[in-house]
Design a protein around this motif. Sequence first.
Motif, mmCIF file in Angstrom:
data_model
loop_
_atom_site.group_PDB
_atom_site.id
_atom_site.type_symbol
_atom_site.label_atom_id
_atom_site.label_comp_id
_atom_site.label_asym_id
_atom_site.label_seq_id
_atom_site.Cartn_x
_atom_site.Cartn_y
_atom_site.Cartn_z
ATOM 1 N N ASN A 82 2.663 3.599 1.192
ATOM 2 C CA ASN A 82 2.835 4.877 1.891
ATOM 3 C C ASN A 82 3.612 4.735 3.190
ATOM 4 N N VAL A 83 4.229 3.571 3.435
ATOM 5 C CA VAL A 83 4.985 3.394 4.684
ATOM 6 C C VAL A 83 6.489 3.409 4.452
ATOM 7 N N ASN A 84 6.922 3.601 3.222
ATOM 8 C CA ASN A 84 8.346 3.788 2.975
ATOM 9 C C ASN A 84 8.523 4.620 1.711
ATOM 10 N N ALA A 443 -1.905 7.311 -1.608
ATOM 11 C CA ALA A 443 -0.978 6.519 -2.405
ATOM 12 C C ALA A 443 0.455 6.569 -1.911
ATOM 13 N N ALA A 444 0.864 7.653 -1.296
ATOM 14 C CA ALA A 444 2.249 7.794 -0.857
ATOM 15 C C ALA A 444 2.281 8.642 0.402
ATOM 16 N N SER A 445 3.445 8.658 1.052
ATOM 17 C CA SER A 445 3.582 9.401 2.303
ATOM 18 C C SER A 445 3.809 10.881 2.003
ATOM 19 N N ASP A 446 2.731 11.561 1.715
ATOM 20 C CA ASP A 446 2.735 12.979 1.375
ATOM 21 C C ASP A 446 1.318 13.468 1.648
ATOM 22 N N PRO A 447 1.144 14.568 2.413
ATOM 23 C CA PRO A 447 -0.218 14.992 2.780
ATOM 24 C C PRO A 447 -1.087 15.350 1.580
ATOM 25 N N TYR A 448 -0.501 15.629 0.437
ATOM 26 C CA TYR A 448 -1.311 15.944 -0.742
ATOM 27 C C TYR A 448 -2.352 14.870 -1.001
ATOM 28 N N LEU A 540 10.245 -2.617 6.579
ATOM 29 C CA LEU A 540 8.826 -2.310 6.425
ATOM 30 C C LEU A 540 8.537 -2.176 4.935
ATOM 31 N N TYR A 541 8.537 -3.311 4.240
ATOM 32 C CA TYR A 541 8.386 -3.298 2.789
ATOM 33 C C TYR A 541 6.941 -3.106 2.349
ATOM 34 N N ALA A 542 5.997 -3.223 3.294
ATOM 35 C CA ALA A 542 4.576 -2.990 3.008
ATOM 36 C C ALA A 542 3.885 -2.697 4.334
ATOM 37 N N PHE A 543 2.728 -2.062 4.262
ATOM 38 C CA PHE A 543 1.953 -1.762 5.467
ATOM 39 C C PHE A 543 1.315 -3.051 5.960
ATOM 40 N N PRO A 544 1.676 -3.542 7.137
ATOM 41 C CA PRO A 544 1.268 -4.883 7.576
ATOM 42 C C PRO A 544 -0.099 -4.950 8.237
ATOM 43 N N SER A 549 -4.910 -2.915 1.208
ATOM 44 C CA SER A 549 -4.634 -3.396 -0.140
ATOM 45 C C SER A 549 -4.050 -2.246 -0.966
ATOM 46 N N PRO A 550 -3.059 -2.523 -1.800
ATOM 47 C CA PRO A 550 -2.518 -3.829 -2.186
ATOM 48 C C PRO A 550 -1.360 -4.320 -1.338
ATOM 49 N N ASP A 551 -1.072 -3.657 -0.216
ATOM 50 C CA ASP A 551 0.060 -4.069 0.615
ATOM 51 C C ASP A 551 -0.061 -5.521 1.059
ATOM 52 N N ASN A 552 -1.304 -5.942 1.396
ATOM 53 C CA ASN A 552 -1.446 -7.319 1.858
ATOM 54 C C ASN A 552 -1.036 -8.317 0.783
ATOM 55 N N ALA A 553 -1.297 -8.001 -0.475
ATOM 56 C CA ALA A 553 -0.905 -8.898 -1.563
ATOM 57 C C ALA A 553 0.613 -9.020 -1.645
ATOM 58 N N GLN A 554 1.295 -7.903 -1.427
ATOM 59 C CA GLN A 554 2.756 -7.938 -1.467
ATOM 60 C C GLN A 554 3.303 -8.813 -0.333
ATOM 61 N N ILE A 555 2.609 -8.790 0.793
ATOM 62 C CA ILE A 555 3.024 -9.620 1.921
ATOM 63 C C ILE A 555 2.737 -11.093 1.648
#
Length: 564
Positions: A82-84, A443-448, A540-544, A549-555
């Motif tokens: 949700n950061v890009n 899940a994504a950058s959208d207020p829904y 900013l390929y993932a939320f650091p 999670s799961p951003d930390n796994a991508q990092i």
Amino acid sequence: MLLHSPRVHRASATIAAGALALGLALTGCASGSDGQGSSTASDTLVAFTGQAGDYQRNFNPYSPTNIGGLGTIFESLFFVTNVNSNDYVPLLATEYTWNEDGTQLDLTLREGVTWSDGEEFNADDVVFTFGMLLDNPSLNTGGFDGTATKVDDLHVRLDFPAPAFVSGPEILGRTFIVPEHLWKGIDPVTDVVADPVGTGPYVLTNFKPQAFTITANEDYWGGAPEVQNVRYLSLSGNTAGADALAAGKIDWQTGPVPDIQNVAKNYPGYDSITIGVNQMALLTCSSAELGCTGPQTEPAVRQAIYYALDRSQINSLAFENTASDMSPTFALLPSQEDLISDGIQERTVPEAPEPDRVDELLTSAGYEKGEDGIYAKDGESLSLTIEVVTGWTDYITAIDTMGQQLKSAGIEVTAAQSSWNEWTDKKSKGNFELAIDSLGQGAASDPYYLYNNYFSTANTAPVGEAAPINVARFSDPAVDEALSVLKKTNPDDVEARQEQFDIIQAAIVEDMPYIPVLTGGTTSEFHADKFTGWPTADDLYAFPAIWASPDNAQIFKALKPTGE
């Protein structure tokens, strides 16, 4: 046909405890070290997530008390952050295709993937996972309402009764696929997973209540990550985390440290990044109809607390001025400010307290200020308890600061500190009045996604039962209907979506089950000399955040040890 063949960019809820009485690889005991932190091995990353108190061994990816494994052990079909707004990164699936009206989603799965116990991954596991969500509504926080059909071992078709474009990020990026051959014999709602079997880049190798270790999966379809081990520590709180950082005993944490603006100077070899995504709030058990008790069940009390806060002072004293402005609609500022309804008179939270507004709200609700300066009604003082996790020093300082501000406004609050497990249990089951926490973007950058998570009746439950995520017990048929319409609306139809956002925002600002505080500046400190490849403002390929999670796994997959 709408075809999405995502490019791969940079390499990349309260459950009863009790182990499964099954002769499967889901249970058992793993040996481990004594849990003491060390950051000496060049290919081992030592992480502190803010855990204070013992870890309770639970790697069930659908449990609210899950302690890890999302992305690292259990994978979704794609990586979605949700950061890009980048293309989704293929994981267990390589392509997804929507039909023109959004009622069918075709998935192509990755070939040659195996579970960590050696069994083959295929379409049966995907179909089983989505069926499990339908069979267990408490797990289905994304509101999946389709049917999954196996076309062949590498293809799955999802059919929906109505357009489901908006469900894409949840389906593709937040549905963690589990092995049918093991999970078909368990209760995914009540069983814990002690020894998880996944398809991810890591496997669990050591566990003790003070620490656990995940180790690179040598058979991972994407190749074993260069970070060989990730060791998660339990410490006594933020102060201990800062001390461990200063001593070089941890490599990554997300939390406050003294003089947070100068991490690179104060902690040689380390660097930091601050991202404003999570919106801080005082969560309230708001619904008397669903069993909540206490003065916070009155909207006027919640509104009064909102107007009594001095947010500039809170930001300075508790968050070292890393927090930022916020909208009472929970549309994230500034990226979603264009989605704030024109009918909302106050588009941002007040920085300074408004005592006259507080008095007007409370007196209109039948409260009178007593000789002690505290409002009361029917002989009961307006006194509330705010739940917080022991060791969360920034939130504890925030509560102390709020307590003084609210007392000046005629409202008495006290802090109740408890372990993370107890705090989570209280929130989930509604055994609280107020709690301090943040609302994530979803899940994504959208207020829904935030609205669907935290304001949908489907995601709450009566007091005493575990609420999947809407712990405030907010329920409004008009909001539910607006969410239903949004789910069926093509995301490109901006005007039609805004009509529904207007309905939702009007309701939540009036009712205020989550009392907005500030947008938290999430600051992470990381060992830049030991590992390269960390997210930056330009990449900013993932939320650091270590706990994200799961951003930390991508990092973890992107990092490369320097050998230092």
